[in-house]
Design a protein around this motif. Structure first.
Motif, PDB file in Angstrom:
ATOM      1  N   CYS A  53       0.828  -1.210   0.000  1.00 49.26           N
ATOM      2  CA  CYS A  53       0.000   0.000   0.000  1.00 49.26           C
ATOM      3  C   CYS A  53       0.864   1.263   0.000  1.00 49.26           C
ATOM      4  O   CYS A  53       0.350   2.381  -0.054  1.00 49.26           O
ATOM      5  CB  CYS A  53      -0.957  -0.001   1.194  1.00 49.26           C
ATOM      6  SG  CYS A  53      -2.155  -1.335   1.118  1.00 49.26           S
ATOM      7  N   CYS A 108      -0.719   4.737   1.186  1.00 49.76           N
ATOM      8  CA  CYS A 108      -1.974   5.127   0.524  1.00 49.76           C
ATOM      9  C   CYS A 108      -2.933   5.723   1.573  1.00 49.76           C
ATOM     10  O   CYS A 108      -3.066   5.179   2.678  1.00 49.76           O
ATOM     11  CB  CYS A 108      -2.586   3.880  -0.105  1.00 49.76           C
ATOM     12  SG  CYS A 108      -4.229   4.147  -0.804  1.00 49.76           S
ATOM     13  N   LEU A 110      -5.941   5.457   1.871  1.00 50.91           N
ATOM     14  CA  LEU A 110      -7.071   4.584   2.220  1.00 50.91           C
ATOM     15  C   LEU A 110      -6.666   3.495   3.213  1.00 50.91           C
ATOM     16  O   LEU A 110      -7.497   2.703   3.647  1.00 50.91           O
ATOM     17  CB  LEU A 110      -7.648   3.932   0.957  1.00 50.91           C
ATOM     18  CG  LEU A 110      -8.310   4.887  -0.024  1.00 50.91           C
ATOM     19  CD1 LEU A 110      -8.796   4.129  -1.264  1.00 50.91           C
ATOM     20  CD2 LEU A 110      -9.485   5.613   0.633  1.00 50.91           C
ATOM     21  N   ASN A 111      -5.381   3.456   3.540  1.00 48.78           N
ATOM     22  CA  ASN A 111      -4.906   2.444   4.488  1.00 48.78           C
ATOM     23  C   ASN A 111      -5.000   3.003   5.912  1.00 48.78           C
ATOM     24  O   ASN A 111      -4.285   3.915   6.286  1.00 48.78           O
ATOM     25  CB  ASN A 111      -3.462   2.055   4.143  1.00 48.78           C
ATOM     26  CG  ASN A 111      -2.968   0.897   4.982  1.00 48.78           C
ATOM     27  OD1 ASN A 111      -2.990   0.962   6.207  1.00 48.78           O
ATOM     28  ND2 ASN A 111      -2.523  -0.152   4.318  1.00 48.78           N
ATOM     29  N   CYS A 116      -7.387  -1.695   4.365  1.00 51.75           N
ATOM     30  CA  CYS A 116      -7.912  -0.811   3.323  1.00 51.75           C
ATOM     31  C   CYS A 116      -9.371  -0.481   3.647  1.00 51.75           C
ATOM     32  O   CYS A 116     -10.203  -1.390   3.735  1.00 51.75           O
ATOM     33  CB  CYS A 116      -7.824  -1.523   1.973  1.00 51.75           C
ATOM     34  SG  CYS A 116      -8.540  -0.571   0.628  1.00 51.75           S
ATOM     35  N   ARG A 122     -11.312  -1.641  -3.958  1.00 49.66           N
ATOM     36  CA  ARG A 122      -9.912  -1.391  -4.332  1.00 49.66           C
ATOM     37  C   ARG A 122      -9.688  -1.765  -5.802  1.00 49.66           C
ATOM     38  O   ARG A 122     -10.340  -2.687  -6.316  1.00 49.66           O
ATOM     39  CB  ARG A 122      -8.966  -2.159  -3.396  1.00 49.66           C
ATOM     40  CG  ARG A 122      -8.971  -3.651  -3.579  1.00 49.66           C
ATOM     41  CD  ARG A 122      -8.442  -4.335  -2.336  1.00 49.66           C
ATOM     42  NE  ARG A 122      -8.224  -5.764  -2.520  1.00 49.66           N
ATOM     43  CZ  ARG A 122      -9.194  -6.678  -2.604  1.00 49.66           C
ATOM     44  NH1 ARG A 122     -10.458  -6.330  -2.560  1.00 49.66           N
ATOM     45  NH2 ARG A 122      -8.889  -7.956  -2.762  1.00 49.66           N
ATOM     46  N   PRO A 123      -8.748  -1.082  -6.440  1.00 45.37           N
ATOM     47  CA  PRO A 123      -8.514  -1.341  -7.868  1.00 45.37           C
ATOM     48  C   PRO A 123      -7.872  -2.709  -8.142  1.00 45.37           C
ATOM     49  O   PRO A 123      -7.373  -3.371  -7.226  1.00 45.37           O
ATOM     50  CB  PRO A 123      -7.553  -0.216  -8.276  1.00 45.37           C
ATOM     51  CG  PRO A 123      -7.605   0.799  -7.198  1.00 45.37           C
ATOM     52  CD  PRO A 123      -7.968   0.064  -5.944  1.00 45.37           C
ATOM     53  N   CYS A 126      -4.342  -3.737  -6.831  1.00 45.77           N
ATOM     54  CA  CYS A 126      -4.308  -4.032  -5.389  1.00 45.77           C
ATOM     55  C   CYS A 126      -4.782  -5.459  -5.132  1.00 45.77           C
ATOM     56  O   CYS A 126      -4.409  -6.089  -4.152  1.00 45.77           O
ATOM     57  CB  CYS A 126      -5.194  -3.066  -4.615  1.00 45.77           C
ATOM     58  SG  CYS A 126      -4.752  -1.335  -4.805  1.00 45.77           S
ATOM     59  N   VAL A 201      -4.022   6.255  -6.467  1.00 45.28           N
ATOM     60  CA  VAL A 201      -5.263   6.343  -5.682  1.00 45.28           C
ATOM     61  C   VAL A 201      -5.399   7.758  -5.085  1.00 45.28           C
ATOM     62  O   VAL A 201      -6.477   8.349  -5.092  1.00 45.28           O
ATOM     63  CB  VAL A 201      -5.284   5.249  -4.587  1.00 45.28           C
ATOM     64  CG1 VAL A 201      -6.324   5.553  -3.521  1.00 45.28           C
ATOM     65  CG2 VAL A 201      -5.563   3.893  -5.221  1.00 45.28           C
TER      66      VAL A 201
END
Ligand code: SF4
Length: 208
Positions: A53, A108, A110-111, A116, A122-123, A126, A201
Motif C-alpha cells: 500500500c 496510501c 485509504l490504508n 484498506c 480497491r482497484p 491491489c 489512488v
C-alpha cells in the motif's frame, strides 16, 4: 487536464451504474483466483515492512476510477474529510519526491491501521499484487513475474518454479486485464471519454 475532465465526468448524468455492476463479477473472479493460488502456495499476507500500500501504483481506467469513487461516497463525511486531506498530503510529498527523483514510499490514504477502508472497491492491481503470475499483452509473448518479497520469504522462492507448478497455481492475469479493457472500452464510448488516465489512488481521491 485529465483530472478536470474526470471531475466533469463525475458531474454528468449517472449512466455508469450498469458498468459498475458489471465490474463486480470481474473483481470477484480475480479475488477467487487469487485465493486459489495463494492457498496452493500456502501464502498468507500478514503485512510486511515493504507494504504494497506504499507502492506508487498507477491506475489507468475510468471504470476503476468510478468504482473507487462509488465506494468513497459511501463513507461518512468525517472519514472522507480525513482521507481527502491525507490524499492531498500524499500528492504533495510525491511531487517533492519526483522533483528530487527519489523513489519515496508513501502510505496510501485509504490504508487505516493496516487495513484498506475501501477493500471491496480497491482497484485491480491491489487485488492481484503479490503472487507469481503471467501476463500476455496483445501481440507479445507471455511475461512471467515473481511474487512480492513477502511471498518470496514466506514461500522460499517457490515462484521460481512457476513453469513447473500445477495449473491450479498458474496465475494468468490476462483474462482479467482483457475483461476490464472491454468494459472500459464500452464505458468510454458511452460517456464519450477519450483521454488517457495514469493516476495513483491519491490523485483519484483529490478529484472526487
Ligand atoms: S486502495 Fe486499498 S489496497 Fe490499494 S493501496 Fe490503497 S489501501 Fe492498499
Amino acid at each position: 487536464m485529465t483530472h478536470q475532465r474526470l471531475i466533469d465526468l463525475n458531474l454528468r448524468v449517472n449512466v455508469q451504474s450498469d458498468f459498475l455492476n458489471r465490474l463486480q463479477p470481474v473483481y470477484a473472479q480475480m479475488d477467487r483466483k487469487y485465493r486459489q493460488v495463494a492457498d496452493f502456495y500456502q501464502f498468507h499476507c500478514t503485512g510486511c515492512d515493504d507494504n504494497c500500500c506504499k507502492t506508487h501504483f498507477h491506475h489507468h481506467t475510468v471504470i476503476e476510477y468510478l468504482y473507487l469513487r462509488s465506494g468513497y461516497n459511501t463513507l461518512p463525511a468525517d472519514k472522507r474529510k480525513r482521507i481527502r486531506a491525507d490524499a492531498d498530503e500524499v500528492c504533495r510529498k510525491r511531487r517533492v519526491a519526483d522533483a528530487q527523483m527519489l523513489n519515496t514510499r508513501i502510505m496510501c490514504p485509504l490504508n487505516f491501521d493496516s487495513l484498506c477502508v475501501l477493500y471491496a472497491h480497491r482497484p485491480m492491481i491491489c487485488r492481484l499484487h503479490g503472487l507469481p503470475h503471467e501476463l500476455c499483452k496483445p501481440g507479445a509473448k507471455a511475461i512471467q513475474s515473481p511474487g512480492c518479497d513477502a511471498f518470496f520469504k514466506q514461500c522460499q522462492g517457490k515462484s521460481l518454479l512457476y513453469n513447473q507448478v500445477d495449473n491450479l497455481a498458474k496465475f494468468d492475469r490476462t483474462p482479467f486485464y482483457r475483461q476490464i479493457a472491454l468494459l472500459e472500452q464500452e464505458l468510454r464510448k458511452t460517456v464519450e471519454f477519450k483521454w488517457k488516465i495514469k493516476m495513483t489512488v491519491s490523485e483519484m481521491i483529490v478529484t472526487f
